[in-house]
Scaffold this motif. Structure first.
Motif, mmCIF file in Angstrom:
data_model
loop_
_atom_site.group_PDB
_atom_site.id
_atom_site.type_symbol
_atom_site.label_atom_id
_atom_site.label_comp_id
_atom_site.label_asym_id
_atom_site.label_seq_id
_atom_site.Cartn_x
_atom_site.Cartn_y
_atom_site.Cartn_z
ATOM 1 N N LEU A 123 71.959 -19.697 48.936
ATOM 2 C CA LEU A 123 71.075 -18.802 48.187
ATOM 3 C C LEU A 123 70.229 -17.931 49.097
ATOM 4 O O LEU A 123 69.525 -17.038 48.621
ATOM 5 N N GLY A 124 70.266 -18.187 50.391
ATOM 6 C CA GLY A 124 69.522 -17.367 51.335
ATOM 7 C C GLY A 124 68.040 -17.682 51.349
ATOM 8 O O GLY A 124 67.587 -18.708 50.843
ATOM 9 N N ARG A 125 67.275 -16.745 51.926
ATOM 10 C CA ARG A 125 65.838 -16.966 52.094
ATOM 11 C C ARG A 125 65.006 -16.271 51.017
ATOM 12 O O ARG A 125 63.792 -16.257 51.103
ATOM 13 N N ARG A 126 65.662 -15.697 50.012
ATOM 14 C CA ARG A 126 64.912 -15.019 48.952
ATOM 15 C C ARG A 126 64.729 -15.886 47.714
ATOM 16 O O ARG A 126 64.123 -15.461 46.739
ATOM 17 N N VAL A 127 65.237 -17.109 47.756
ATOM 18 C CA VAL A 127 65.112 -18.033 46.626
ATOM 19 C C VAL A 127 64.622 -19.366 47.179
ATOM 20 O O VAL A 127 65.134 -19.845 48.192
ATOM 21 N N MET A 128 63.626 -19.952 46.506
ATOM 22 C CA MET A 128 63.127 -21.252 46.955
ATOM 23 C C MET A 128 63.204 -22.271 45.829
ATOM 24 O O MET A 128 63.092 -21.916 44.655
ATOM 25 N N LEU A 129 63.411 -23.517 46.230
ATOM 26 C CA LEU A 129 63.334 -24.632 45.304
ATOM 27 C C LEU A 129 61.932 -25.203 45.433
ATOM 28 O O LEU A 129 61.501 -25.575 46.524
ATOM 29 N N LEU A 130 61.220 -25.246 44.329
ATOM 30 C CA LEU A 130 59.863 -25.761 44.299
ATOM 31 C C LEU A 130 59.885 -27.151 43.676
ATOM 32 O O LEU A 130 60.325 -27.313 42.538
ATOM 33 N N ASN A 131 59.453 -28.139 44.430
ATOM 34 C CA ASN A 131 59.315 -29.512 43.940
ATOM 35 C C ASN A 131 57.831 -29.741 43.715
ATOM 36 O O ASN A 131 57.037 -29.643 44.656
ATOM 37 N N HIS A 132 57.465 -30.018 42.471
ATOM 38 C CA HIS A 132 56.061 -30.159 42.120
ATOM 39 C C HIS A 132 55.893 -31.276 41.097
ATOM 40 O O HIS A 132 56.867 -31.852 40.636
ATOM 41 N N GLN B 279 61.896 -25.785 49.342
ATOM 42 C CA GLN B 279 63.088 -25.680 50.175
ATOM 43 C C GLN B 279 63.541 -24.238 50.117
ATOM 44 O O GLN B 279 63.733 -23.679 49.037
ATOM 45 N N VAL B 280 63.641 -23.642 51.277
ATOM 46 C CA VAL B 280 64.114 -22.268 51.383
ATOM 47 C C VAL B 280 65.349 -22.315 52.261
ATOM 48 O O VAL B 280 65.260 -22.697 53.433
ATOM 49 N N GLY B 281 66.500 -21.953 51.672
ATOM 50 C CA GLY B 281 67.738 -22.118 52.402
ATOM 51 C C GLY B 281 67.938 -23.591 52.682
ATOM 52 O O GLY B 281 67.832 -24.425 51.799
ATOM 53 N N GLY B 282 68.157 -23.953 53.928
ATOM 54 C CA GLY B 282 68.332 -25.358 54.286
ATOM 55 C C GLY B 282 67.068 -25.996 54.819
ATOM 56 O O GLY B 282 67.096 -27.129 55.292
ATOM 57 N N ARG B 283 65.958 -25.297 54.755
ATOM 58 C CA ARG B 283 64.703 -25.767 55.342
ATOM 59 C C ARG B 283 63.774 -26.338 54.282
ATOM 60 O O ARG B 283 63.487 -25.702 53.283
ATOM 61 N N VAL B 284 63.281 -27.576 54.510
ATOM 62 C CA VAL B 284 62.351 -28.230 53.596
ATOM 63 C C VAL B 284 60.967 -28.217 54.240
ATOM 64 O O VAL B 284 60.819 -28.595 55.404
ATOM 65 N N LEU B 285 59.967 -27.779 53.466
ATOM 66 C CA LEU B 285 58.609 -27.670 53.986
ATOM 67 C C LEU B 285 57.609 -28.299 53.030
ATOM 68 O O LEU B 285 57.704 -28.110 51.815
ATOM 69 N N GLN B 286 56.645 -29.025 53.574
ATOM 70 C CA GLN B 286 55.506 -29.494 52.794
ATOM 71 C C GLN B 286 54.472 -28.383 52.871
ATOM 72 O O GLN B 286 54.109 -27.943 53.966
ATOM 73 N N VAL B 287 54.043 -27.917 51.707
ATOM 74 C CA VAL B 287 53.154 -26.762 51.652
ATOM 75 C C VAL B 287 52.009 -27.004 50.673
ATOM 76 O O VAL B 287 52.050 -27.939 49.867
ATOM 77 N N THR B 288 51.026 -26.139 50.764
ATOM 78 C CA THR B 288 49.930 -26.116 49.806
ATOM 79 C C THR B 288 49.996 -24.781 49.079
ATOM 80 O O THR B 288 50.074 -23.726 49.717
ATOM 81 N N ALA B 289 49.976 -24.832 47.765
ATOM 82 C CA ALA B 289 50.031 -23.623 46.942
ATOM 83 C C ALA B 289 48.615 -23.120 46.697
ATOM 84 O O ALA B 289 47.747 -23.889 46.277
ATOM 85 N N THR B 290 48.390 -21.852 46.978
ATOM 86 C CA THR B 290 47.080 -21.256 46.714
ATOM 87 C C THR B 290 47.281 -19.927 45.993
ATOM 88 O O THR B 290 48.186 -19.162 46.343
ATOM 89 N N LEU C 291 70.904 -26.964 40.799
ATOM 90 C CA LEU C 291 72.088 -27.777 41.061
ATOM 91 C C LEU C 291 72.631 -27.500 42.463
ATOM 92 O O LEU C 291 73.019 -28.432 43.177
ATOM 93 N N LEU C 292 72.653 -26.234 42.863
ATOM 94 C CA LEU C 292 73.128 -25.904 44.216
ATOM 95 C C LEU C 292 72.263 -26.589 45.272
ATOM 96 O O LEU C 292 72.779 -27.141 46.246
ATOM 97 N N TYR C 293 70.951 -26.563 45.080
ATOM 98 C CA TYR C 293 70.069 -27.254 46.022
ATOM 99 C C TYR C 293 70.344 -28.755 46.019
ATOM 100 O O TYR C 293 70.388 -29.391 47.074
ATOM 101 N N ARG C 294 70.513 -29.350 44.848
ATOM 102 C CA ARG C 294 70.765 -30.792 44.764
ATOM 103 C C ARG C 294 72.071 -31.181 45.446
ATOM 104 O O ARG C 294 72.215 -32.293 45.961
ATOM 105 N N LEU C 295 73.035 -30.262 45.442
ATOM 106 C CA LEU C 295 74.324 -30.517 46.093
ATOM 107 C C LEU C 295 74.275 -30.222 47.595
ATOM 108 O O LEU C 295 75.289 -30.335 48.278
ATOM 109 N N GLY C 296 73.101 -29.837 48.084
ATOM 110 C CA GLY C 296 72.966 -29.524 49.502
ATOM 111 C C GLY C 296 73.458 -28.139 49.861
ATOM 112 O O GLY C 296 73.705 -27.849 51.027
ATOM 113 N N LEU C 297 73.606 -27.274 48.856
ATOM 114 C CA LEU C 297 74.134 -25.935 49.085
ATOM 115 C C LEU C 297 73.061 -24.851 48.957
ATOM 116 O O LEU C 297 73.367 -23.685 48.747
ATOM 117 N N GLY C 298 71.809 -25.233 49.108
ATOM 118 C CA GLY C 298 70.713 -24.276 48.981
ATOM 119 C C GLY C 298 70.794 -23.129 49.970
ATOM 120 O O GLY C 298 70.355 -22.015 49.672
#
Length: 160
Positions: free
Chosen positions: A33-42, A90-101, A23-30
């Motif tokens: 949470l700092g850089r130790r928590v990421m939102l994973l969109n999959h 999304q880590v903090g305010g940064r959104v990245l396209q990544v590949t999971a391995t 919810l915090l990420y959806r509200l733009g408040l990610g």
């Protein structure tokens, strides 16, 4: 180190609390949470629908972000990213396209030992959550690292 009990993913109210950071990420408040928590969109491997999970960043190195699947290889997010590894984080305010391995199992002990030395209280909580009783020694954390699947999320190269 001993295994106290196998971890069970949260349900009910506990699950809702675990998902509160989404919810915090959806509200733009990610960023809060700092850089130790990421939102994973999959993508759900069965449904094909968009899914989200908040997971802890175990490490960030020059190659990408590392995360541990605390509920093992049966965790939904883990199974989903193994089936469809092109994801967005999304880590903090940064959104990245990544590949999971998947990280090779032999790297797990070192990853867990480094994490425990940087974040001892969080490492103890994580181990307890996963069902491991540790005494705080590096040997215990290295052994736990042999049983946890780790995933590296590497930024995708721009394909122009």
């Amino acid at each position: 180190m001993e295994i106290v009990k196998r971890p069970v993913p949260p349900t009910g109210l506990s699950r809702r609390l675990w998902r509160l950071p989404i919810l915090l990420y959806r509200l733009g408040l990610g960023a809060l949470l700092g850089r130790r928590v990421m939102l994973l969109n999959h993508t759900g491997r069965v449904s094909g629908l968009r899914r989200q999970a908040v997971i802890e960043v175990v490490a960030h190195d020059g190659r990408g972000y590392l995360a541990a699947s605390g509920f093992g290889v049966k965790a939904d997010w883990y199974r989903n990213v193994m089936a469809a590894p092109e994801v967005t984080i999304q880590v903090g305010g940064r959104v990245l396209q990544v590949t999971a391995t998947p990280v090779p199992a032999e790297e797990g002990p070192d990853i867990m030992a480094r994490y425990a030395s940087r974040h001892p209280a969080a490492a103890r909580r994580l181990c307890k959550l996963m069902g491991y009783a540790v005494d705080g020694s590096q040997e215990d954390y290295r052994e736990v690292g042999m049983h946890i699947p780790f995933v590296r999320f590497e930024p995708r190269q721009d394909r122009r």
